[in-house]
Write a protein that holds these residues in place. Structure first.
Motif, PDB file in Angstrom:
ATOM      1  N   GLY A 143     -10.047   3.067   6.258  1.00 19.45           N
ATOM      2  CA  GLY A 143      -9.575   4.443   6.300  1.00 19.45           C
ATOM      3  C   GLY A 143      -8.546   4.749   5.227  1.00 19.45           C
ATOM      4  N   ILE A 144      -7.698   5.724   5.518  1.00 24.45           N
ATOM      5  CA  ILE A 144      -6.691   6.216   4.578  1.00 24.45           C
ATOM      6  C   ILE A 144      -5.311   5.984   5.172  1.00 24.45           C
ATOM      7  CG2 ILE A 144      -5.828   8.255   3.353  1.00 24.45           C
ATOM      8  CD1 ILE A 144      -8.624   9.463   3.668  1.00 24.45           C
ATOM      9  N   GLU A 193      -8.247  -5.761   4.852  1.00 24.28           N
ATOM     10  CA  GLU A 193      -7.554  -5.789   3.554  1.00 24.28           C
ATOM     11  C   GLU A 193      -6.059  -6.046   3.738  1.00 24.28           C
ATOM     12  OE1 GLU A 193      -6.708  -2.653  -0.123  1.00 24.28           O
ATOM     13  OE2 GLU A 193      -8.532  -2.450   1.088  1.00 24.28           O
ATOM     14  N   ARG A 194      -5.493  -6.785   2.805  1.00 27.04           N
ATOM     15  CA  ARG A 194      -4.056  -7.052   2.847  1.00 27.04           C
ATOM     16  C   ARG A 194      -3.272  -5.775   2.576  1.00 27.04           C
ATOM     17  NH1 ARG A 194      -0.344 -11.685  -0.108  1.00 27.04           N
ATOM     18  NH2 ARG A 194       1.576 -10.433  -0.170  1.00 27.04           N
ATOM     19  N   LEU A 195      -2.301  -5.495   3.450  1.00 25.48           N
ATOM     20  CA  LEU A 195      -1.441  -4.323   3.303  1.00 25.48           C
ATOM     21  C   LEU A 195      -0.037  -4.709   2.856  1.00 25.48           C
ATOM     22  CD1 LEU A 195      -2.386  -2.484   6.639  1.00 25.48           C
ATOM     23  CD2 LEU A 195      -3.440  -2.201   4.382  1.00 25.48           C
ATOM     24  N   GLY A 196       0.337  -5.968   3.106  1.00 23.47           N
ATOM     25  CA  GLY A 196       1.677  -6.435   2.777  1.00 23.47           C
ATOM     26  C   GLY A 196       1.936  -7.752   3.460  1.00 23.47           C
ATOM     27  N   SER A 197       3.224  -8.086   3.590  1.00 24.08           N
ATOM     28  CA  SER A 197       3.575  -9.362   4.202  1.00 24.08           C
ATOM     29  C   SER A 197       4.934  -9.271   4.881  1.00 24.08           C
ATOM     30  CB  SER A 197       3.600 -10.470   3.146  1.00 24.08           C
ATOM     31  OG  SER A 197       4.609 -10.193   2.175  1.00 24.08           O
ATOM     32  N   VAL A 252       0.834  -1.205   0.000  1.00 22.67           N
ATOM     33  CA  VAL A 252       0.000   0.000   0.000  1.00 22.67           C
ATOM     34  C   VAL A 252       0.869   1.255   0.000  1.00 22.67           C
ATOM     35  CG1 VAL A 252      -1.994  -1.051   1.085  1.00 22.67           C
ATOM     36  CG2 VAL A 252      -0.184  -0.099   2.529  1.00 22.67           C
ATOM     37  N   GLN A 253       0.318   2.321  -0.584  1.00 17.35           N
ATOM     38  CA  GLN A 253       1.014   3.592  -0.686  1.00 17.35           C
ATOM     39  C   GLN A 253       0.313   4.649   0.165  1.00 17.35           C
ATOM     40  OE1 GLN A 253       3.907   3.605  -2.340  1.00 17.35           O
ATOM     41  NE2 GLN A 253       3.476   1.443  -2.788  1.00 17.35           N
TER      42      GLN A 253
END
Length: 317
Positions: A292-293, A270-274, A260-261
Motif C-alpha cells: 500500500g501507501i 518490505e523493509r521500512l526501517g529498524s 520510508v517517507q
C-alpha cells in the motif's frame, strides 16, 4: 430580490457581508469569558451553507492556518452561498497547549453533546446547534497526534456518492474510506444529514507548509465543486482511493530509524526501517505487513514494543 440575512447566535449577517463573533462557552475562574470564535461569510447570491473547522484537538494547528489563508482569499461579495469558519473549536485546549480539554475529555468523542453536560459536551452541543444544524456540507481539519505525521488525506464515507464526489474534488493524494467513530463530529453531523469530509495532514504543533497548502487548495476545490466560488484547477493527479489501512507496530523497544517517507508505495514484507539499542546494534527490522501507501509515520525517536510506527493504506483491499 435580495438574499435574506443569515442568523447565528445573537446576530444576523446581511448578504454580501462578513461578520466575526464569539459564541459563549464558559467563564474562567478569573471571571473572564471564553467564547467560540466564528466568522461568517454570507454571499450575495444563493448557494450552499458550508462549515470548515479546525483544532478539534488543541494540538492540531495546521487547520488554523488553513482557515486563515482561506479567509484572506474569499470575499462575501463574490461568494455564492454561506461559509461558516470555526478556526479554533477546542479553545481551551489551544490556550493550555493540550490536545484535550482541562477535564481530559476528548472533544471528538463528545458529539452531539448536551447543553447541561460536561465542558466537552457543551462545546459539542454549541457546535452542533449553532453551526452544523445550519449547514449541508462540512470540512473537519485535523493533523497527526503527538509525534506522528500524516500524509495529506481525506477520510470519509466513500460509499456515499455525494461524499465520494466531494472527496475526489478535494484532490488529496489519498482518500480513505474510514469507519465513523461514535461521538465524533463527523458521526454526529452525518446523523443530522450533513456531508462531511475529514482532512488529515501534518504533525501536531507544526505549521507544515506541505500540509497547509494541500488543505487550502483542497477546500477551495470543494467550494468550487459546490458552485460557491469560480472553478479552480484540479489536483495534478487524482487521489488514490483506499478501502482500509493499518499501523505496523514495533516488535521491540528501541531507537527507531525509518527509511520510508510519506506517500511512498511499499510491498508486503518490505523493509521500512529498524530498531536499535543505544550502541547502534540492530535489534529488529520493521517490515510492511501489507502492500500500500505510507499515509502516516511516527516521529518519535524512542518506541516501546507494540507502539504504532508506520500507517499503511491498502488500495487493493
Amino acid at each position: 430580490m435580495p438574499r435574506d440575512s443569515f442568523a447565528i447566535g445573537p446576530v444576523r449577517v446581511r448578504a454580501g457581508a462578513a461578520r466575526d463573533l464569539e459564541l459563549p462557552i464558559t467563564r474562567l475562574i478569573t471571571g473572564a469569558d471564553v467564547g467560540l470564535p466564528v466568522r461568517i461569510l454570507h454571499g450575495r447570491e444563493e448557494g450552499p451553507v458550508v462549515w470548515v473547522n479546525a483544532a478539534t484537538h488543541g494540538d492540531e494547528v495546521v487547520g488554523v492556518e488553513v482557515i486563515r489563508r482561506l479567509l484572506t482569499s474569499l470575499s462575501p461579495k463574490e461568494l455564492r452561498g454561506t461559509l461558516i469558519a470555526v478556526p479554533v473549536l477546542n479553545v481551551l485546549g489551544v490556550m493550555t497547549g493540550e490536545r484535550y480539554l482541562p477535564d481530559r475529555r476528548d472533544l471528538n468523542r463528545s458529539f452531539p453533546g448536551s447543553a447541561r453536560g460536561s465542558l466537552a459536551s457543551r462545546i459539542a452541543h454549541l457546535m452542533m446547534t449553532e453551526v452544523v444544524a445550519k449547514c449541508e456540507v462540512g470540512i473537519d481539519l485535523h493533523t497527526g497526534s503527538d509525534r506522528r505525521t500524516n500524509l495529506p488525506q481525506v477520510r470519509a464515507d466513500l460509499d456515499d456518492p455525494r461524499t465520494h464526489e466531494l472527496a475526489a474534488a478535494f484532490g488529496a493524494p489519498v482518500m480513505l474510506h474510514a469507519r465513523i467513530r461514535d461521538g465524533s463530529l463527523r458521526h454526529a453531523a452525518r446523523e443530522r444529514g450533513a456531508t462531511v469530509l475529514l482532512y488529515e495532514g501534518g504533525e501536531a504543533w507544526r505549521f507544515d507548509e506541505w500540509a497547509i497548502s494541500a488543505a487550502v487548495d483542497g477546500v477551495r476545490r470543494v467550494l468550487a465543486a459546490l458552485g460557491m466560488v469560480d472553478p479552480v484547477e484540479p489536483a495534478a493527479e487524482p487521489g488514490v482511493e483506499c478501502r482500509q489501512s493499518g499501523w505496523v507496530r514495533a516488535r521491540h523497544t528501541g531507537f527507531l530509524h525509518l527509511d520510508v517517507q510519506l506517500g511512498q508505495r511499499v510491498g508486503d514484507g518490505e523493509r521500512l526501517g529498524s530498531l536499535s539499542d543505544s550502541f547502534g546494534r540492530t535489534l529488529r527490522l520493521v517490515r510492511a505487513d501489507r502492500t500500500g501507501i505510507v499515509i502516516g509515520r511516527s516521529e518519535a525517536p524512542v518506541v516501546n514494543g507494540g507502539d504504532a510506527v508506520v500507517h499503511i493504506a491498502d488500495h487493493g483491499g
